[in-house]
Design a protein around this motif. Structure first.
Motif, mmCIF file in Angstrom:
data_model
loop_
_atom_site.group_PDB
_atom_site.id
_atom_site.type_symbol
_atom_site.label_atom_id
_atom_site.label_comp_id
_atom_site.label_asym_id
_atom_site.label_seq_id
_atom_site.Cartn_x
_atom_site.Cartn_y
_atom_site.Cartn_z
ATOM 1 N N MET A 266 9.786 -11.651 -1.952
ATOM 2 C CA MET A 266 8.469 -11.154 -2.337
ATOM 3 C C MET A 266 8.686 -9.837 -3.100
ATOM 4 O O MET A 266 9.350 -8.940 -2.617
ATOM 5 N N ASN A 267 8.098 -9.733 -4.304
ATOM 6 C CA ASN A 267 8.283 -8.491 -5.055
ATOM 7 C C ASN A 267 7.333 -7.406 -4.546
ATOM 8 O O ASN A 267 6.371 -7.671 -3.840
ATOM 9 N N ARG A 268 7.638 -6.190 -4.939
ATOM 10 C CA ARG A 268 6.878 -5.041 -4.433
ATOM 11 C C ARG A 268 5.415 -5.074 -4.849
ATOM 12 O O ARG A 268 4.543 -4.689 -4.080
ATOM 13 N N SER A 269 5.141 -5.496 -6.065
ATOM 14 C CA SER A 269 3.755 -5.533 -6.535
ATOM 15 C C SER A 269 2.908 -6.474 -5.697
ATOM 16 O O SER A 269 1.796 -6.147 -5.311
ATOM 17 N N PHE A 270 3.449 -7.669 -5.439
ATOM 18 C CA PHE A 270 2.703 -8.632 -4.643
ATOM 19 C C PHE A 270 2.525 -8.122 -3.214
ATOM 20 O O PHE A 270 1.457 -8.280 -2.624
ATOM 21 N N ALA A 271 3.564 -7.523 -2.659
ATOM 22 C CA ALA A 271 3.477 -7.001 -1.293
ATOM 23 C C ALA A 271 2.423 -5.898 -1.205
ATOM 24 O O ALA A 271 1.625 -5.869 -0.267
ATOM 25 N N ALA A 272 2.394 -4.997 -2.189
ATOM 26 C CA ALA A 272 1.392 -3.925 -2.194
ATOM 27 C C ALA A 272 -0.010 -4.504 -2.330
ATOM 28 O O ALA A 272 -0.942 -4.059 -1.661
ATOM 29 N N LEU A 273 -0.159 -5.515 -3.187
ATOM 30 C CA LEU A 273 -1.454 -6.173 -3.368
ATOM 31 C C LEU A 273 -1.898 -6.817 -2.054
ATOM 32 O O LEU A 273 -3.048 -6.679 -1.642
ATOM 33 N N ALA A 274 -0.981 -7.503 -1.382
ATOM 34 C CA ALA A 274 -1.318 -8.177 -0.125
ATOM 35 C C ALA A 274 -1.706 -7.165 0.959
ATOM 36 O O ALA A 274 -2.687 -7.378 1.683
ATOM 37 N N VAL A 275 -0.950 -6.085 1.055
ATOM 38 C CA VAL A 275 -1.274 -5.057 2.049
ATOM 39 C C VAL A 275 -2.643 -4.459 1.755
ATOM 40 O O VAL A 275 -3.445 -4.250 2.661
ATOM 41 N N ASN A 276 -2.924 -4.196 0.480
ATOM 42 C CA ASN A 276 -4.228 -3.639 0.116
ATOM 43 C C ASN A 276 -5.344 -4.624 0.436
ATOM 44 O O ASN A 276 -6.378 -4.239 0.996
ATOM 45 N N PHE A 277 -5.158 -5.889 0.091
ATOM 46 C CA PHE A 277 -6.202 -6.881 0.336
ATOM 47 C C PHE A 277 -6.492 -7.023 1.824
ATOM 48 O O PHE A 277 -7.642 -6.914 2.259
ATOM 49 N N VAL A 278 -5.464 -7.251 2.615
ATOM 50 C CA VAL A 278 -5.647 -7.411 4.059
ATOM 51 C C VAL A 278 -6.138 -6.099 4.672
ATOM 52 O O VAL A 278 -7.035 -6.085 5.512
ATOM 53 N N GLY A 279 -5.542 -4.993 4.224
ATOM 54 C CA GLY A 279 -5.932 -3.685 4.745
ATOM 55 C C GLY A 279 -7.384 -3.361 4.482
ATOM 56 O O GLY A 279 -8.075 -2.828 5.365
ATOM 57 N N PHE A 280 -7.884 -3.698 3.283
ATOM 58 C CA PHE A 280 -9.284 -3.388 3.009
ATOM 59 C C PHE A 280 -10.228 -4.265 3.828
ATOM 60 O O PHE A 280 -11.285 -3.807 4.253
ATOM 61 N N GLN A 281 -9.851 -5.510 4.068
ATOM 62 C CA GLN A 281 -10.685 -6.370 4.915
ATOM 63 C C GLN A 281 -10.764 -5.789 6.327
ATOM 64 O O GLN A 281 -11.835 -5.739 6.933
ATOM 65 N N LEU A 282 -9.625 -5.353 6.832
ATOM 66 C CA LEU A 282 -9.589 -4.723 8.161
ATOM 67 C C LEU A 282 -10.375 -3.413 8.146
ATOM 68 O O LEU A 282 -11.128 -3.128 9.084
ATOM 69 N N LEU A 283 -10.218 -2.637 7.084
ATOM 70 C CA LEU A 283 -10.957 -1.374 6.950
ATOM 71 C C LEU A 283 -12.458 -1.633 6.998
ATOM 72 O O LEU A 283 -13.190 -0.950 7.716
ATOM 73 N N TRP A 284 -12.929 -2.606 6.245
ATOM 74 C CA TRP A 284 -14.363 -2.900 6.219
ATOM 75 C C TRP A 284 -14.848 -3.265 7.620
ATOM 76 O O TRP A 284 -15.864 -2.754 8.092
#
Length: 183
Positions: free
Chosen positions: A1-19
């Protein structure tokens, strides 16, 4: 998994959890945990991609948007947050949502950076949907009824989302790349 995809995934999941933590927690008096979720989300993203310098302007834009928009809803009583009496300052969990949303334009919402009309539609509809769900979960109430709040949310978010998307694109140098490769 490249860094860009990993950062995108963390942001996506993280924002759902944040909300969820922000809104559900705001309804139950523990919305302050949203700031912790935001810090962990950004910490993980920055550990993956070391791109904190690119994110700071968007975090600042989210703070500015919160400082300008929230009083416009709070002061006239269009919205009241659970267990919050200030009518000129939003609670911490709302600030966390604004910051987390704004920084997402470098990650999971980067696809909107070149689609400003779609960003406006996404903002208008998504903003109303989000606040409506938050109200139904008990995080806020609408003293003057749902329609006045929904109309102002629709207009404001239809302006704010394309502005954030455009700002993120400009900060990225206008690059067509939707997510930066920080490797």
């Amino acid at each position: 998994m490249n860094r860009s995809f990993a950062a995108l995934a963390v942001n996506f999941v993280g924002f759902q959890l944040l909300w969820f933590v922000a809104v559900y927690g705001g309804a139950r008096g523990w919305g302050g945990w949203a700031l912790a979720v935001l810090v962990v989300m950004q910490g993980l993203v920055w550990a993956i991609n070391r791109g904190w310098r690119r994110d700071l302007p968007l975090l600042a834009a989210g703070a500015l948007a919160c400082a300008l928009c929230e009083p416009a809803w709070l002061a006239p009583g269009l919205i009241r947050y659970q267990d919050w009496s200030l009518n000129w300052l939003a609670p911490a969990w709302i600030w966390a949502l604004w910051l987390g949303f704004a920084v997402s334009f470098n990650y999971s919402l980067a696809w909107l950076r070149r689609r400003l009309l779609l960003a406006a539609l996404f903002g208008g509809v998504g903003g109303v949907f989000s606040v409506t769900v938050g109200i139904h979960l008990g995080a806020a109430s609408t003293p003057h009824g749902w329609w006045p709040l929904a109309m102002t949310y629709c207009v404001v978010w239809a302006l704010v989302v394309p502005m954030l998307a455009y700002g993120a694109r400009r900060l990225a140098g206008g690059a067509d790349k939707e997510v930066h490769d920080y490797a």
